[in-house]
Design a protein around this motif. Structure first.
Motif, PDB file in Angstrom:
ATOM      1  N   VAL A 295       0.856  -1.188   0.000  1.00  0.00           N
ATOM      2  CA  VAL A 295       0.000   0.000   0.000  1.00  0.00           C
ATOM      3  C   VAL A 295       0.891   1.238   0.000  1.00  0.00           C
ATOM      4  O   VAL A 295       2.085   1.174   0.297  1.00  0.00           O
ATOM      5  N   LYS A 296       0.293   2.390  -0.333  1.00  0.00           N
ATOM      6  CA  LYS A 296       1.091   3.613  -0.435  1.00  0.00           C
ATOM      7  C   LYS A 296       1.609   4.091   0.907  1.00  0.00           C
ATOM      8  O   LYS A 296       2.700   4.663   0.996  1.00  0.00           O
ATOM      9  N   SER A 297       0.841   3.870   1.965  1.00  0.00           N
ATOM     10  CA  SER A 297       1.298   4.345   3.263  1.00  0.00           C
ATOM     11  C   SER A 297       0.608   3.593   4.389  1.00  0.00           C
ATOM     12  O   SER A 297      -0.582   3.273   4.315  1.00  0.00           O
ATOM     13  N   ASP A 314       4.800   5.393   5.831  1.00  0.00           N
ATOM     14  CA  ASP A 314       5.163   5.394   4.415  1.00  0.00           C
ATOM     15  C   ASP A 314       4.798   4.027   3.843  1.00  0.00           C
ATOM     16  O   ASP A 314       4.292   3.155   4.541  1.00  0.00           O
ATOM     17  N   GLY A 315       5.093   3.845   2.546  1.00  0.00           N
ATOM     18  CA  GLY A 315       4.897   2.558   1.911  1.00  0.00           C
ATOM     19  C   GLY A 315       6.159   1.724   1.910  1.00  0.00           C
ATOM     20  O   GLY A 315       6.156   0.583   1.426  1.00  0.00           O
TER      21      GLY A 315
END
Length: 347
Positions: A295-297, A314-315
């Protein structure tokens, strides 16, 4: 690395579950599991009757859940050919599993619920035992029952996934403590039975449907080679790969109901190469522990010798390590517990 997703700790009609082996396998295939391991209480009858093998692209394996005469010290045993007497002490059957070439994990070690007389807790008490491979750090059914209250019980019966929050703090603390002296692998289990209960006296609810639980606590394994599915009788290589990954800690635990965790990675990078979770590596200057998320973050927590060392939102994350010790990762997604890696040991 090749990643495979599975469900562990499952009961069928061979003990106190309500589903047949065929029904359980079909549910696993419907939700896309790569493997699953049956663990009926004190029996490997499904193995004796030839149920192990490939079913399409899903590998079905048979272990068992052993307990002592007090119905405590439940032990998930994999890779054995026979079950053992419940008249043995825990250290005896744990050693028998090891001597037979199997592997084993302490099941729901800190159960302590008091709100269900018909389902008392079954904790692990024989902590002098040393021959186990690992510990079940997250058990869906145990947590569900311990979280049950008069206020939330109807919601919990209808939505058995929503009350699952995180592994017990006491279990994580013991897991980290054990890893200070030797590698102890963490796995996750659904403890699926598909029990049926009568609600309000006029309708029956299946509390833990197999298909529903197969979407929750999963154990992801990482391999250096691909499974080769095929003839039901030609599964022994894949079986060995699964059990080797579980024994070595080449795996992580995730609540995939939160989000799909496939693609999570935690590994060490040194001047000599890369080492995945479960590895023990020699200390050298500036070892980098790398984390990648699908996931992105999310909130990435670095746990060092059982204590929170650093957090990153964060990712991905890189942690420069300058001290010996044991390190693992926890990931929280939208503020809720999601992923637990196994340890990397730096000695």
């Amino acid at each position: 690395m090749q990643e495979y997703v599975g469900a562990l700790h499952i009961h069928s009609v061979y003990s106190d579950g309500t589903g047949t082996v065929e029904e359980i396998i079909n549910y696993a295939r419907e939700v896309g599991l790569d493997y699953l391991i049956l663990t009926d209480h004190n029996t490997v009858k499904a193995l004796k009757e030839g149920c192990e093998g490939w079913y399409g692209d899903t590998l079905f394996l048979v272990g068992c859940e052993i307990n002592d005469k007090e119905n405590k010290n439940h032990y998930l045993a994999f890779g054995i050919e026979d079950a053992y007497s419940t008249r043995m002490n825990a250290d005896e059957y744990v050693k028998k599993v090891k001597d037979a070439g199997g592997i084993g994990f302490l099941a729901h070690p800190f159960e302590k619920r008091t709100n269900m007389e018909e389902h008392p807790p079954y904790p692990w008490t024989d902590w002098d035992c040393k021959d186990f491979n690992g510990i079940e750090i997250w058990n869906h059914m145990s947590e569900w029952m311990e979280n049950l209250t008069e206020e939330n019980k109807y919601q919990a019966f209808v939505h058995p996934l929503r009350t699952i929050e995180m592994p017990p703090k006491e279990t994580l603390e013991k897991w980290d403590e054990l890893n200070l002296t030797r590698p102890v692998v963490g796995i996750g289990g659904v403890d699926a039975h598909a029990h049926k209960h009568n609600i309000l006296g006029f309708f029956e609810v299946e509390i833990f449907p197999y298909k529903v639980l197969f979407k929750s606590i999963r154990t992801h394994i990482l391999l250096n080679e691909k499974f080769v599915s095929g003839d039901k009788k030609k599964y022994q290589n894949a079986k060995a790969l699964v059990y080797d990954a579980l024994a070595s800690g080449y795996c992580f635990v995730a609540n995939d109901y939160r989000a799909d965790s496939k693609g999570f990675r935690f590994y060490a990078e040194t001047g000599k190469g890369k080492y995945q979770m479960g590895s023990t590596i020699p200390f050298e200057n500036e070892i980098i522990l790398r984390v990648l998320l699908p996931v992105k973050s999310a909130e990435i927590r670095l746990i060092y010798n059982g204590e929170l060392l650093e957090k990153v939102d964060d990712g991905k994350a890189d942690f420069v390590i300058n001290n010996k010790g044991v390190y693992r990762i926890e990931v929280y997604y939208s503020g809720k517990a999601w992923i637990y890696s196994n340890h990397i040991r730096i000695v």
